[in-house]
Motif scaffolding. Structure first.
Motif, PDB file in Angstrom:
ATOM      1  N   LEU A  64      49.001  40.286  88.856  1.00 63.09           N
ATOM      2  CA  LEU A  64      48.926  41.025  87.588  1.00 63.09           C
ATOM      3  C   LEU A  64      49.685  40.311  86.471  1.00 63.09           C
ATOM      4  N   HIS A  65      50.816  39.701  86.838  1.00 66.92           N
ATOM      5  CA  HIS A  65      51.696  39.184  85.788  1.00 66.92           C
ATOM      6  C   HIS A  65      51.816  37.673  85.741  1.00 66.92           C
ATOM      7  N   GLN A  66      51.485  36.973  86.853  1.00 68.00           N
ATOM      8  CA  GLN A  66      51.852  35.552  86.866  1.00 68.00           C
ATOM      9  C   GLN A  66      50.716  34.571  87.073  1.00 68.00           C
ATOM     10  N   THR A  67      49.945  34.734  88.143  1.00 68.55           N
ATOM     11  CA  THR A  67      48.897  33.750  88.428  1.00 68.55           C
ATOM     12  C   THR A  67      47.634  34.463  88.908  1.00 68.55           C
ATOM     13  N   PRO A  68      46.455  33.967  88.547  1.00 71.05           N
ATOM     14  CA  PRO A  68      45.232  34.608  89.029  1.00 71.05           C
ATOM     15  C   PRO A  68      44.814  34.093  90.415  1.00 71.05           C
ATOM     16  N   ASN A  69      45.541  33.103  90.947  1.00 71.68           N
ATOM     17  CA  ASN A  69      45.160  32.495  92.224  1.00 71.68           C
ATOM     18  C   ASN A  69      45.725  33.309  93.398  1.00 71.68           C
ATOM     19  N   LYS A  70      44.804  33.881  94.196  1.00 72.38           N
ATOM     20  CA  LYS A  70      45.223  34.809  95.261  1.00 72.38           C
ATOM     21  C   LYS A  70      46.100  34.145  96.324  1.00 72.38           C
ATOM     22  N   GLN A  71      45.689  32.940  96.757  1.00 70.85           N
ATOM     23  CA  GLN A  71      46.451  32.271  97.812  1.00 70.85           C
ATOM     24  C   GLN A  71      47.859  31.926  97.318  1.00 70.85           C
TER      25      GLN A  71
END
Ligand code: SF4
Length: 374
Positions: A145-152
């Motif tokens: 939500l706040h930092q990175t869109p990368n799930k892994q």
């Protein structure tokens, strides 16, 4: 009790030598409108938290400590309402100051501040943890939500932060549900979630009260380590003066919705001024205390939230009570002579008694009303 001088944090300054405040609260007023009356939860609270510092907020239940923390997050529960004051916030030393209270409670800016800039941890971890999601997934969600869109990447960071908060086998814990963890582990998981976005400010509301002393000591040391590593400021809300000694740079003592004394942790422990602070300190066990010696108790209790107290709010319980003054005139805040960082609100000290033409017949704490809830 830990040695108060163990904590030696230095105050952050601006290029012109002023204090670099992360948060500055001015004249904060909060009211609760109920069917039976109006509760004045905060009555003009002022304080600042310099960048990278730990402020302890102490006082008995009902003093307004938690409501102060919730106000900063714009999470005061209904029927409570912030009715006055400003909460000035500056995320970086050179960025623009914003008044948090100008932002809508549900606005995108406020949501971004909650969790990303300012995190909050509570006494009860299940206030923050969702029982139906795995711990790692909940921390991952906050990072996504706040930092990175990368799930892994977010998952790896979640495991990493669980490891940092001292979880044995962080990968296994990340794949566990909250009910599968012990109380101390759930508390660490909640701290991990609050710290996952490296907040500028962590508001910790009695975070260790429900824990055994060993786990409490581990978690306090962990918070202090993370604070010095990440540079997070902490507002540490507690009624435990031993924890204050261990954790804080400065201390604000609250009574009935007001700060009655504010000073460095050393001054609070070694040179307290307000009779309430002195009574609080006398009510905790000390090293060297004789066996069987009774602890002092503060006589009486915090007044009923719907009662009226005129003059100094502490006067019905105060051992230094001065009739005719303390029960009629509300003391104002003044600096202790010779100190630039020690304030008090008590008629025993010069500057705290207003001139007669500006004297306030203070209604402190709460006021009863027959009006209907608004
Ligand atoms: Fe006690 Fe009076 Fe000081 Fe209040 S103002 S703390 S009642 S001495």
């Amino acid at each position: 009790m830990a040695d108060p001088v163990a904590n030696t944090g230095s105050t952050a300054t601006t290029p012109d030598g002023g204090v670099d405040n992360l948060i500055q609260v001015e004249n904060l007023e909060v009211r609760f409108y109920t069917q039976v009356g109006v509760v004045r939860a905060l009555n003009g609270v002022d304080f600042n938290i310099p960048r990278g510092q730990v402020l302890g907020v102490v006082g008995e239940s009902g003093s307004g400590k938690s409501i102060t923390g919730l106000s900063i997050m714009q999470l005061v529960p209904r029927p409570g309402r912030v009715e006055g004051g400003r909460i000035l916030y500056k995320d970086k030393p050179d960025s623009k100051t914003i008044n948090i209270l100008d932002l809508g409670r549900q606005s995108d800016e406020m949501r971004a501040i909650r969790g990303d800039d300012i995190g909050m941890i509570f006494q009860e971890p299940m206030t923050s943890l969702n029982p139906v999601f795995k711990v790692g997934a909940q921390i991952q969600e906050a990072i996504l939500l706040h930092q990175t869109p990368n799930k892994q990447e977010a998952w790896d960071r979640a495991v990493d932060i669980l490891d940092k908060v001292g979880m044995p086998n962080a990968r296994r814990v990340a794949n566990s549900y909250p009910h599968e963890l012990s109380g101390g582990m759930r508390q660490r998981a909640m701290i991990a979630m609050a710290l996952s976005c490296s907040p500028n400010l962590l508001i910790a509301d009695e975070p260790t009260t429900a824990l055994d002393v060993t786990t409490e000591a581990q978690i306090l040391s962990l918070m202090r380590d993370l604070q010095s590593e990440i540079g997070t400021s902490i507002m540490f809300i507690t009624h435990n003066m031993g924890v204050v000694a261990q954790m804080c740079d400065e201390v604000a003592v609250m009574y009935l919705g007001r700060i009655v004394e504010r000073a460095t942790v050393d001054d609070i422990f070694y040179d307290p001024k307000h009779p309430y602070t002195i009574s609080l300190l006398r009510s905790i066990p000390r090293l060297g205390q004789k066996r069987g010696q009774r602890l002092e108790v503060i006589k009486g209790g915090v007044p009923d939230p719907y009662s009226t107290v005129t003059g100094c709010p502490f006067h019905p319980r105060c051992p230094s009570f001065m009739p005719g003054l303390c029960d009629t005139v509300l003391p104002i805040e003044a600096f202790i002579e010779g100190k630039t960082n020690h304030t008090v609100r008590c008629h025993l000290y010069p500057g705290c008694t207003p001139d007669s033409d500006q004297a306030v017949t203070g209604v402190s704490g709460t006021i009863p009303t027959t009006s209907k809830a608004q």
